[in-house]
Motif scaffolding. Structure first.
Motif, PDB file in Angstrom:
ATOM      1  N   LYS A 136       0.791  -1.171   0.031  1.00  0.00           N
ATOM      2  CA  LYS A 136       0.460  -0.061  -0.028  1.00  0.00           C
ATOM      3  C   LYS A 136       0.778   1.497  -0.082  1.00  0.00           C
ATOM      4  CE  LYS A 136      -4.067  -2.196   2.959  1.00  0.00           C
ATOM      5  NZ  LYS A 136      -5.004  -1.964   3.755  1.00  0.00           N
ATOM      6  N   ASP A 170      -8.772   1.988  -5.614  1.00  0.00           N
ATOM      7  CA  ASP A 170     -10.223   2.016  -4.318  1.00  0.00           C
ATOM      8  C   ASP A 170      -9.368   2.999  -3.235  1.00  0.00           C
ATOM      9  OD1 ASP A 170     -11.699   0.240  -6.026  1.00  0.00           O
ATOM     10  OD2 ASP A 170     -10.994  -0.287  -5.614  1.00  0.00           O
ATOM     11  N   LYS A 226      -6.566   3.103  -1.409  1.00  0.00           N
ATOM     12  CA  LYS A 226      -6.018   1.864  -0.091  1.00  0.00           C
ATOM     13  C   LYS A 226      -4.721   2.433  -0.368  1.00  0.00           C
ATOM     14  CE  LYS A 226      -9.710  -1.820  -0.778  1.00  0.00           C
ATOM     15  NZ  LYS A 226      -9.301  -3.190  -1.600  1.00  0.00           N
TER      16      LYS A 226
END
Length: 576
Positions: free
Chosen positions: A50, A70, A72
């Motif tokens: 991430k 998204d 993230k």
């Protein structure tokens, strides 16, 4: 296995299709990459990575983070929030896409060339790359840049660099994955055609999951992206293709900024998270400094960002308090070392305040804080852009240049023919001189054949002192070729029935354009290269061919390789 399935899978240009129809079961050919195969087989656990490091400004990754990942990704705010060296900026070219011929946009290419010249004039310390939707637009930009460089020869050093990691490049979407530069100029190319019509056909973007190509293009920059386009988001007709809709959204984002994402990614609008932070904020403001609380967009925020008093676009100091962000880290390693390295690499000067120390020794902590702010402002004044970025502490990788043999063993140096001086009585423009011209052409063909007609003209101009090849001289040379004992194959001249059995490379200033090399000689060069390495990608073969003949342009080499591959396939089919 590590990878990113939101970007391009390996190219399928050399993909081989088997003759067996299969038994209907799932086969590895059903997957576009090894990464998709490992994720689809169910035998491995998926662990998302991430933390995002490349972008030194959050605007560069904010769009992709929201649309493709998204939200993230954990991104880190940059110490320089605006300026001419960071962020995303839109430039409207007002060009015309030549749908009827060329499949390019010359006006937009000219603006890109101007932006390239402007970059190396004003930001010579930053690396640069140009990304296009198509190879046709890339060639148009090459032509426009060649013209723009004619008046700026002082910038030639930026275009002669062969460093793979730092040199300037112009590449299409299909070949830019894996590259990164400080600044990327993204040329859309498509736009209103000659009739003023705009369609939703954007080439490779319209392919299945074409948005992955867009994601590649807009994430190649470390500091800044300049989008040059001849259309705006509102000009694109509605489309059911999700990739086209993503392009529309990105053009809107490039022009309007973060507000187009319908989320607040600028000043967070958030206040201090605790009475402790409120106390620190109040003290800093009492000293006359402008600050921002909770600086950042996704995943990690700096508690307090103190802006430079004379350059409000730069954060002079980041203040971290013993609050939620510190305790939210799952491990001390993340908390103490990695986050500090990432933030310092993004240009932050950091100062930490412990809550217990703040309340036990308020006066001493205030003095430390004020000294940290003043030192940070002073250090920022000593640099041109606010702060000298600190690179992440990664293991040093030793590199060495690859030694390419100047003359491969299967090649030979190009030899110039000795034409001799023009006879006193010979006038190249008169018909009576055709026999003398025929003798000169014969000598050139014997030594340099197959030789391009343009090179014959050049040899005769040099040897005979011809100032200009006018139509009369040209006609006489054509007639002389007919008289000489040579054979003409379109634009090439050689001795009759002589096979092409050698590859001639430049030597002593005898470089030829790829267009001036006979197809048989180029094909032989391709075959010999493949014999040496066994297997090679199409892009590598193009680059090797251009390098062998010392060509600055890869477009012609690309067409040669494409033709060679087609001829090879035809030859294989004829033997089946």
């Amino acid at each position: 296995m590590a990878g990113d399935d939101k970007q391009l899978p390996p190219t399928s240009f050399f993909e081989r299709v088997g003759d067996d129809e299969g038994d209907g079961e799932t086969d590895v050919s059903d997957f576009q990459s090894v990464l998709e195969l490992t994720k689809g087989c169910g035998a491995f656990n998926n662990l998302g990575l991430k933390w995002h490091y490349r972008s030194r400004h959050e605007d560069l990754i904010a769009f992709s983070n929201q649309k493709f990942y998204d939200g993230k990704l954990v991104t880190y705010p940059s110490a320089q929030s605006d300026g001419s060296e960071v962020g995303v900026e839109f430039f409207h070219a007002g060009g015309v896409y030549r749908r009827g011929g060329g499949a390019d946009n010359p006006l937009e290419a000219a603006m890109v060339a101007d932006r390239v010249i402007d970059h190396f004039t004003n930001r010579p310390h930053l690396t640069l790359g140009v990304v296009t939707f198509s190879t046709a637009q890339a060639e148009a930009i090459y032509d426009a840049l060649d013209k723009a460089r004619e008046t700026r020869r002082d910038l030639d050093r930026f275009f002669d660099n062969a460093d793979r990691l730092h040199a300037f490049f112009i590449k299409s979407l299909e070949s830019v994955q894996g590259d990164e530069r400080d600044v990327i100029i993204f040329s859309i190319g498509y736009g209103p055609d000659e009739a003023g019509k705009i369609t939703t056909n954007f080439g490779v973007l319209n392919k299945p999951k074409g948005w992955r190509r867009l994601n590649v293009a807009i994430t190649r920059a470390r500091q800044r992206v300049e989008v040059v386009a001849s259309l705006r988001a509102g000009n694109i007709p509605p489309s059911e293709n999700e990739s086209v809709e993503h392009l529309r959204a990105y053009l809107d984002y490039a022009e309007r900024g973060r507000k187009s994402l319908a989320v607040d990614l600028g000043a967070s609008g958030l206040g201090p998270e605790s009475p402790f932070e409120e106390s620190v904020v109040g003290v800093i403001r009492s000293w006359g400094y402008v600050l921002e609380c909770q600086v950042g967009a996704a995943g990690y925020r700096i508690d307090i960002g103190v802006r430079h008093p004379e350059r409000p676009g730069i954060f002079a100091l980041g203040v971290e308090c013993d609050g939620y962000q510190y305790h939210s880290a799952p491990a001390a390693r993340d908390r103490d070392r990695l986050r500090e390295q990432v933030l310092q690499g993004l240009g932050w000067r950091l100062h930490r305040i412990w809550g217990t120390a703040w309340y036990r020794d308020r006066k001493g902590e205030e003095e430390r804080l004020r000294a940290a702010i003043e030192n940070a402002v002073r250090e920022a004044d000593d640099t041109d852009a606010g702060v000298a970025p600190t690179r992440l502490g990664r293991p040093k990788v030793e590199t060495a240049p690859v030694e390419h043999s100047s003359v491969p063993s299967w090649s030979t140096e190009y030899v110039l023919a000795e034409v001799g001086q023009r006879p006193r009585w010979a006038d190249p423009a008169e018909k009576e001189s055709r026999s003398d011209l025929a003798s000169a052409v014969q000598k050139i063909a014997e030594v340099e054949g197959p030789v391009h007609i343009d090179l014959i003209h050049h040899r005769l101009r040099s040897a005979w002192g011809i100032g200009r090849i006018g139509y009369r001289v040209r006609d006489n040379i054509d007639a002389a070729i007919e008289l000489a004992e040579v054979a003409r194959d379109d634009a090439f001249v050689d001795l009759p029935n002589r096979p092409v059995d050698r590859v001639r490379v430049p030597a002593n200033g005898t470089a030829r354009k790829v267009e001036q090399i006979h197809d048989d000689e180029l094909g032989l060069a391709c075959a010999m290269m493949l014999r040496d390495v066994g297997a090679v990608s199409r892009e590598e073969l193009i680059a090797a061919l251009a390098r062998l003949f010392q060509s600055e342009r890869s477009g012609a080499a690309e067409s040669v390789v494409t033709c060679f591959i087609a001829l090879t396939r035809d030859a294989h089919r004829s033997t089946w």
